[in-house]
Design an enzyme around this catalytic site. Structure first.
Site, PDB file in Angstrom:
ATOM      1  N   LYS A   1       0.792  -1.021  -0.112  1.00  0.00           N
ATOM      2  CA  LYS A   1       0.128   0.071   0.157  1.00  0.00           C
ATOM      3  C   LYS A   1       1.023   1.348   0.087  1.00  0.00           C
ATOM      4  O   LYS A   1       0.624   2.274  -0.501  1.00  0.00           O
ATOM      5  CB  LYS A   1      -0.869   0.030   1.167  1.00  0.00           C
ATOM      6  N   THR A   2       2.045   1.342   0.662  1.00  0.00           N
ATOM      7  CA  THR A   2       2.851   2.307   0.676  1.00  0.00           C
ATOM      8  C   THR A   2       3.156   2.812  -0.572  1.00  0.00           C
ATOM      9  O   THR A   2       3.289   3.805  -1.228  1.00  0.00           O
ATOM     10  CB  THR A   2       3.994   2.307   1.550  1.00  0.00           C
TER      11      THR A   2
ATOM     12  N   ASP B   1      -3.045   7.398   5.228  1.00  0.00           N
ATOM     13  CA  ASP B   1      -2.606   5.818   5.338  1.00  0.00           C
ATOM     14  C   ASP B   1      -3.288   5.600   6.809  1.00  0.00           C
ATOM     15  O   ASP B   1      -3.790   6.275   7.546  1.00  0.00           O
ATOM     16  CB  ASP B   1      -1.201   6.087   5.522  1.00  0.00           C
ATOM     17  N   GLU B   2      -3.115   4.077   6.824  1.00  0.00           N
ATOM     18  CA  GLU B   2      -3.801   3.411   7.939  1.00  0.00           C
ATOM     19  C   GLU B   2      -5.321   3.890   8.514  1.00  0.00           C
ATOM     20  O   GLU B   2      -5.452   4.290   9.618  1.00  0.00           O
ATOM     21  CB  GLU B   2      -2.837   3.654   9.252  1.00  0.00           C
TER      22      GLU B   2
ATOM     23  N   GLN C   1      -7.014  -4.752  10.257  1.00  0.00           N
ATOM     24  CA  GLN C   1      -5.672  -4.374  10.889  1.00  0.00           C
ATOM     25  C   GLN C   1      -6.004  -3.240  11.994  1.00  0.00           C
ATOM     26  O   GLN C   1      -5.216  -2.482  12.473  1.00  0.00           O
ATOM     27  CB  GLN C   1      -4.589  -3.906  10.273  1.00  0.00           C
TER      28      GLN C   1
ATOM     29  N   ARG D   1       3.328 -10.087  10.053  1.00  0.00           N
ATOM     30  CA  ARG D   1       4.544  -9.264  10.185  1.00  0.00           C
ATOM     31  C   ARG D   1       5.666 -10.317   9.682  1.00  0.00           C
ATOM     32  O   ARG D   1       6.790  -9.562   9.094  1.00  0.00           O
ATOM     33  CB  ARG D   1       4.891  -8.835  11.612  1.00  0.00           C
TER      34      ARG D   1
END
Length: 779
Positions: A32-33, A219-220, A250, A603
């Site tokens: 996504k980044t 973001d997030e 998340q 992760r």
DNA sequence: CGTACTAGTCTTTTT
DNA sequence: GACTAGTACG
């Protein structure tokens, strides 16, 4: 070939979608980044959007910094005018310019949790709130969640009608805001709330920023609360070019006000929104993703999606269950040591994740023994250490005399013989005249009530005044050194025989280096700006990927990071998911924990190890917990060891350490030490290899009842601290208490957490106490 | 006014 | 078990 060819189809779709709102549902590790940065590049290069019109918002400074770097790389010229920053710093920047419109000074200070707690203590005293029934913490969190939901003191008061406690809270809320205002201070929540308020009351300001930020990216997004949503909503209101990226799976910050419906209902608020799902994962092996998918599938409240990868299956997930948390720590340290030794991994490739900060200590002890370099993220924030706060309080006092809290903190540090009474008198004087505390100090000789103490205040005021005048021509570094010198703060530490004096001095040195680093990296450094940056740092911000160290951190801190080798420690019901959520009657609480588990699992890039311990010390008490439900949700074939599930008392007996289990452990294949560890490592034993404490003087095993369900086992404990299955005494029995002596049991009430026992003591009178803590013995 | 000890509280998670 | 706030005493 363009830079966009490396993106997959879905990602390209997200990048090329320019106008109007977009929701990108980006699973963990789906790049996504990359999408965000490429999108920014595309806007500028292809769409000729002025970089100045772009705003990218993240939650942490670290994320903002990384985004900044990547944008700089890919965009090149002009990238510096893109506004990349966190919610909080974005708001600070806006407020520094315009908050005067709301009646605050533009040089406001930002209060951290410590500061707000002090304020609250004061208010409770003044409003005569009984802090036994209504705790400061509770009040603060009530206020915080009100702010997160944009509920003003007045609105809160209206809603509190008829509820006494709420009315009290409303009173406190109002008072709290007034105190902050008087001190020209904002708390974390205010930063967002006041910006929203500013936009709502000053259309011209809003219009200015709407024109400026024509393209907004968040973001997030799943972590936004109502206030942050409103902020974004307002900013994007005109051009509606809003691109949000998030993953409902998340969302792990509900306790901080995050409102998951912001992402689940995005399409309702922006009906024209396009939704793009990114499900291809570029991070982990299929096995790891299968595990993550299997766990998260148990949640009801979510948008359906499933991660997949082109990477191979990879290794099975390792699962180990240990008798004690010490053995768990020994295993993890040993494994990492072996990986390093055999060249399978560098230390920096490994991370150990756990649910609570308290779990780090036992791991740290073991890592030190094995000689494995590590860093702990979080715990006690650098900026909340006493000596650092003292130094910052000096700087704040010099910067902004309206911050009463800072002034009071340092007025007698180091000791100047100024006591509580004097401070109280000065405060009274200040209140009577509507002065700030510091301004009252300056008129000390006019305050009749303090008598000769006024003489002690003068030198303090003189000193601050002199610092202020030096600020004109001093660098911040010079100012810091002058403070340290003039106050004799470090000197006093050097002469003290306190155990951690040395550490404290080092921390102050560290702060000086941070000041220097700040001055070096800013064109026009100012004291106010430095204090502001410092107020907004998060724990994760300080993590340096260059160091070759194992990282230890909470699952929350780990969000957004990835590691080749991940260890998830303490996977026990009662630890993770936490006891609080298991016993909560709100089923969504466990769902949030499950999302946390999902974050943890995803992760890992190559290698995931899950561990748990049958017994562990928690809050000073030994607890016995079954394997976490989250491990049991992972399909057995993905694990190299199957979790044992304890149902019967006989199984439970085995939890206790026996000579055999110790011996077994010591010869276990994984018990070996990492080469190069200090030689005493082999002999190392934690201070308390747990001998279960017995509440029973006869040393008989306690009587367990009702075991047979997992829930029963989870609640069981040997020592004090947790509810026992039954008590050895009953109503009418004579008992002995360690402090109150002998007495008669009058009543026993079975509560959800523990028995409430009422005892009439012969000497001390009647007391009501929790059985686990009272440690009563039958006589 | 400052120190030293004691009693009570607490544990999720954090910008 | 660790930390903190409150209190008693010098």
């Amino acid at each position: 070939m363009s830079i966009y060819d490396t993106l997959n189809e879905r990602q390209q779709e997200a990048v090329y979608h320019m106008d109007g709102p977009v929701l990108i549902l980006a699973g963990a590790g789906s790049g996504k980044t990359r999408v965000l940065t490429h999108r920014i590049a595309y806007l500028i290069e292809q769409k000729r959007v002025n970089p100045w019109n772009i705003l990218a918002i993240t939650f942490t400074n670290k994320a903002a910094g990384e985004m900044r770097d990547r944008v700089d790389d890919i965009v090149g010229f002009g990238s510096e005018s893109i506004w990349v920053s966190t919610f909080h710093s974005t708001c600070v920047r806006i407020l520094r310019r315009y908050i005067e419109r709301l009646g605050y000074g533009n040089n406001f200070t930002i209060y951290d949790t410590d500061d707000t707690k002090n304020i609250m203590k004061d208010i409770c005293k003044r409003l005569q709130i009984d802090t036994k029934t209504l705790k400061e913490r509770t009040l603060l969190s009530v206020i915080s969640s009100a702010k997160d939901s944009l509920i003003s003191p007045v609105e809160y008061e209206l809603k509190a009608m008829g509820d006494y406690t709420k009315q009290r809270a409303a009173q406190v809320y109002k008072e709290y805001q007034e105190v902050l205002h008087k001190n020209n201070a904002l708390d974390f929540d205010d930063l967002i709330v006041k910006t929203v308020e500013l936009f709502k009351t000053c259309p011209d300001v809003l219009d200015y920023y709407q024109e400026r930020f024509r393209y907004i990216m968040v973001d997030e997004y799943q972590d936004t609360n109502t206030a942050q949503f409103e902020l974004i909503h307002l900013l994007a209101g005109k051009y509606r070019n809003l691109c949000v990226v998030g993953d409902d799976d998340q969302s792990i910050y509900k306790f901080r006000g995050a409102n998951i419906s912001n992402i689940l209902d995005f399409e309702k608020v922006f009906p024209e929104a396009e939704v793009i799902k990114l499900e291809q994962n570029y991070r982990s092996t299929q096995t790891i993703l299968d595990a993550a998918n299997a766990v998260i599938r148990n949640n009801v409240e979510r948008k359906e999606k499933a991660l997949w990868t082109e990477k191979g299956e990879g290794d099975q997930i390792h699962f180990r269950q240990f008798d004690t948390a010490y053995e768990e720590a020994e295993f993890i340290a040993g494994e990492i040591g072996k990986k390093k030794k055999y060249g399978k991994a560098e230390f920096r490739d490994c991370a150990v994740l756990y649910r609570t900060n308290a779990q780090s200590r036992i791991l740290e002890e073991r890592f030190i023994m094995e000689g494995i370099p590590y860093d702990v993220v979080g715990g006690v924030n650098f900026y909340s250490r006493r000596e650092i706060k003292d130094m910052l309080a000096y700087l704040k006092t010099i910067d902004n005399g309206r911050d009463d809290l800072a002034v009071k903190r340092i007025i007698n540090v180091p000791r100047r013989g100024i006591g509580a009474t004097t401070i109280l008198r000065v405060q009274e004087y200040a209140d009577a005249r509507g002065l700030s505390f510091y301004d009252a100090l300056r008129e000390a000789d006019q305050i009749l009530s303090i008598g000769k103490s006024a003489a002690k205040l003068k030198p303090f005021v003189m000193m601050i005044q002199s610092f202020r005048s030096k600020l004109e021509y001093y660098s911040l570094q010079e100012l810091m050194n002058d403070i340290i010198e003039t106050t004799g703060y470090v000197k006093e530490l050097q002469e003290s025989d306190e155990e951690d004096a040395e550490d404290r001095i080092q921390n102050i040195d560290e702060l000086v280096s941070k000041v220097v680093a700040y001055e070096d990296s800013h064109d026009d450094p100012s004291l106010s700006e430095f204090l502001e940056e410092v107020a907004l740092v998060a724990d994760i911000d300080g993590v340096d990927a260059e160091d070759n160290r194992v990282l230890l951190m909470t699952l929350h801190s780990a969000k957004g990071l990835e590691f080749p080798h991940v260890y998830l420690a303490g996977l026990e019901d009662g630890v993770f998911p936490s006891y609080m959520t298991i016993t909560s009657d709100d089923p969504s609480a466990v769902e949030e924990e499950r999302r946390l588990a999902y974050v943890g699992i995803t992760r890992a890039k190559e290698d995931l190890t899950i561990t748990c311990a049958k017994q562990r010390m928690l809050r000073g008490e030994t607890q016995y917990n079954p394997v976490s439900r989250f491990v049991r949700e992972v399909p057995g074939e993905l694990l190299d060891n199957k979790p044992q599930i304890f149902k019967k008392k006989t199984d439970f007996e085995e939890y206790r350490e026996t000579p055999e289990s110790r011996a077994r452990f010591q010869t276990a294949p994984y018990g070996g030490n990492y080469a190069g560890a200090p030689s005493q490592a082999a002999d190392w034993r934690p201070k308390a290899v747990v001998k279960p404490k017995r509440t029973d003087p006869e040393n008989k095993p306690f009587i367990a009842q009702g075991i047979g369900s997992l829930a029963g086992v989870a609640g069981l404990s040997k020592g004090a601290g947790t509810k026992q299955a039954s008590l050895e005494y009953g109503i009418g029995d004579r008992v002995r208490h360690i402090k109150y002596g002998e007495g008669t049991v009058l009543n026993i009430v079975d509560g959800p957490r523990d028995y409430q026992v009422t005892v009439l003591f012969d000497k001390a009178g009647q007391k009501i106490m929790y059985a686990a803590f009272a440690k009563l013995k039958k006589i």
